[in-house]
Scaffold this motif. Structure first.
Motif, short mmCIF file in Angstrom:
data_model
loop_
_atom_site.label_atom_id
_atom_site.label_comp_id
_atom_site.label_asym_id
_atom_site.label_seq_id
_atom_site.Cartn_x
_atom_site.Cartn_y
_atom_site.Cartn_z
N ASP A 110 0.26 -1.04 -7.18
CA ASP A 110 0.47 -0.93 -5.72
C ASP A 110 0.83 -2.28 -5.11
OD1 ASP A 110 -0.22 1.80 -5.83
OD2 ASP A 110 -2.35 1.33 -5.63
N ALA A 111 1.73 -3.00 -5.77
CA ALA A 111 2.08 -4.36 -5.36
C ALA A 111 2.65 -4.44 -3.95
CB ALA A 111 3.06 -4.96 -6.36
N GLN A 112 3.39 -3.42 -3.51
CA GLN A 112 4.06 -3.49 -2.21
C GLN A 112 3.26 -2.83 -1.08
OE1 GLN A 112 6.65 -5.49 -1.87
NE2 GLN A 112 6.27 -5.89 -4.04
N GLU A 113 2.03 -2.47 -1.37
CA GLU A 113 1.19 -1.89 -0.31
C GLU A 113 0.88 -2.94 0.75
OE1 GLU A 113 -3.23 0.16 0.35
OE2 GLU A 113 -2.50 -0.26 -1.68
N ILE A 114 1.02 -2.55 2.03
CA ILE A 114 0.74 -3.47 3.13
C ILE A 114 -0.76 -3.72 3.22
CG2 ILE A 114 0.83 -3.78 5.64
CD1 ILE A 114 3.52 -4.03 4.21
N MET A 115 -1.13 -4.99 3.37
CA MET A 115 -2.53 -5.36 3.47
C MET A 115 -2.98 -5.50 4.92
SD MET A 115 -3.80 -5.73 0.32
CE MET A 115 -3.01 -4.11 0.18
N PHE A 116 -4.21 -5.13 5.19
CA PHE A 116 -4.86 -5.27 6.49
C PHE A 116 -4.04 -4.65 7.62
CE2 PHE A 116 -5.15 -9.27 3.93
CZ PHE A 116 -6.35 -8.97 3.31
N PRO A 117 -3.68 -3.37 7.48
CA PRO A 117 -2.79 -2.73 8.46
C PRO A 117 -3.38 -2.61 9.86
CG PRO A 117 -3.73 -1.10 6.97
CD PRO A 117 -4.08 -2.44 6.40
N THR A 118 -4.70 -2.67 9.98
CA THR A 118 -5.32 -2.52 11.32
C THR A 118 -5.51 -3.85 12.04
OG1 THR A 118 -7.57 -2.65 10.41
CG2 THR A 118 -6.55 -0.47 10.53
N VAL A 119 -5.19 -4.95 11.39
CA VAL A 119 -5.37 -6.27 12.00
C VAL A 119 -4.21 -6.57 12.95
CG1 VAL A 119 -5.49 -8.76 11.60
CG2 VAL A 119 -6.72 -7.17 10.08
N ASP A 120 -4.54 -6.98 14.17
CA ASP A 120 -3.52 -7.40 15.14
C ASP A 120 -3.20 -8.87 14.87
OD1 ASP A 120 -1.89 -8.04 17.23
OD2 ASP A 120 -3.31 -7.46 18.82
N ASP A 144 -2.48 -16.79 4.63
CA ASP A 144 -1.55 -16.36 5.67
C ASP A 144 -1.36 -14.85 5.54
OD1 ASP A 144 0.64 -15.78 7.28
OD2 ASP A 144 1.70 -17.62 6.75
N ILE A 145 -1.73 -14.09 6.58
CA ILE A 145 -1.64 -12.62 6.48
C ILE A 145 -0.37 -12.07 7.10
CG2 ILE A 145 -4.13 -12.37 6.36
CD1 ILE A 145 -4.11 -11.48 9.29
N GLY A 146 0.56 -12.96 7.46
CA GLY A 146 1.86 -12.50 7.96
C GLY A 146 1.84 -12.19 9.45
N THR A 147 2.83 -11.45 9.88
CA THR A 147 2.97 -11.06 11.29
C THR A 147 2.91 -9.54 11.39
OG1 THR A 147 5.38 -10.88 11.18
CG2 THR A 147 4.46 -13.07 11.68
N ASN A 148 2.83 -9.03 12.62
CA ASN A 148 2.85 -7.58 12.80
C ASN A 148 4.17 -6.99 12.30
OD1 ASN A 148 0.30 -7.46 13.89
ND2 ASN A 148 0.99 -7.61 16.01
N GLU A 149 5.24 -7.77 12.42
CA GLU A 149 6.54 -7.30 11.96
C GLU A 149 6.68 -7.41 10.44
OE1 GLU A 149 6.33 -8.06 16.03
OE2 GLU A 149 6.10 -9.56 14.43
N LYS A 150 6.07 -8.43 9.87
CA LYS A 150 6.15 -8.66 8.42
C LYS A 150 4.76 -8.97 7.87
CE LYS A 150 10.95 -10.15 7.93
NZ LYS A 150 11.85 -11.21 7.39
N PRO A 151 3.90 -7.98 7.79
CA PRO A 151 2.58 -8.20 7.20
C PRO A 151 2.69 -8.43 5.70
CG PRO A 151 2.92 -5.87 7.60
CD PRO A 151 4.11 -6.57 8.21
N ILE A 152 1.72 -9.11 5.13
CA ILE A 152 1.78 -9.39 3.70
C ILE A 152 1.47 -8.14 2.88
CG2 ILE A 152 1.19 -11.82 3.96
CD1 ILE A 152 -1.63 -11.11 2.93
N THR A 153 2.00 -8.13 1.68
CA THR A 153 1.73 -7.05 0.73
C THR A 153 0.63 -7.48 -0.24
OG1 THR A 153 3.34 -7.89 -0.86
CG2 THR A 153 4.15 -6.35 0.83
N ARG A 154 0.21 -6.56 -1.08
CA ARG A 154 -0.79 -6.90 -2.09
C ARG A 154 -0.27 -8.02 -3.00
NH1 ARG A 154 -4.95 -3.48 -3.61
NH2 ARG A 154 -3.77 -1.75 -2.65
#
Length: 221
Positions: A110-120, A144-154
């Protein structure tokens, strides 16, 4: 501040800046891990009384849980990210050495699963990885957990974790971090654990934006 780009469009982590801070001085490449004098052709240390699990990926080897000195407040496991090798049916961890390689995501389930989807991410952009290796002072590194537009993946997340553990091992090996007790868990040198022995199981929330990684060390049985 400019950020050095890595192998994912999601990654904004300032690798170049932290390379300099950690004394690495350049972006980590696969050959640097295998060729680094701290991590090759050295004996493996022994550890007393940790949890032991036989590894399905390496013959005649066992994985031993590293008892980080961190209280686990979230005991229900609701804030936990698991890491597994996608080609191993009963995998419970993944080698950190593989995660630093450009193709590291190919080994991860599940490498491309978005991490922390509920975090603003307009409110929180960074988590803190707490490494409390037995016998050493506790250190923290930014994730770095990314941005709302580009959140990090697993895959993005595991690469940052691997990168920081690589830096931690270098700091231990060059004497910037010294061990004060529990010497059976020594890192680096001729008789300590090497980076290629480390496997990551989970990334879990301590409290707030502080997170820890559960890791195991691979030893010959």
């Amino acid at each position: 501040m400019s950020y050095s780009q890595q192998n994912s469009g999601h990654e904004r982590f300032p690798y170049a800046m932290y390379n300099n801070t950690l004394g690495i001085h350049q972006v980590v490449h696969p050959h640097q891990i295998s060729d680094h004098p701290s991590f090759i052709n050295m004996p493996i240390s022994s550890a007393s009384n940790p949890s032991i699990q036989y590894s399905s990926s390496t013959s005649h080897s066992v994985e031993k849980f590293v008892p980080m000195n961190i209280p686990q407040y979230n005991k229900d496991g609701s804030s936990t990210v698991m890491f597994q090798v996608n080609t191993e049916r009963n995998s419970l961890s993944i080698p950190l050495e593989k995660c630093l390689q450009p193709s590291g995501g190919a080994h991860l389930k599940d490498a491309q699963e978005i991490m922390f989807p509920t975090v603003d991410r307009t409110q929180v952009q960074t988590f803190n990885l707490v490494i409390a290796w037995p016998g050493y002072d506790t250190v923290e590194f930014p994730i770095d957990i990314g941005t709302n537009e580009k959140p990090i993946t697993r895959a993005d997340l595991v690469r940052q974790i691997a990168y920081h553990f690589f830096g931690f091992f270098i700091q231990c090996d060059n004497g910037h971090l010294t061990q004060r007790s529990l010497f059976q868990w020594k890192v680096g040198g001729r008789d300590g654990y090497k980076f290629h022995q480390i496997r990551l199981s989970t990334f879990w929330n301590i409290e707030g934006t502080s997170w820890a990684a559960s890791v195991r060390v691979l030893e010959n049985a």
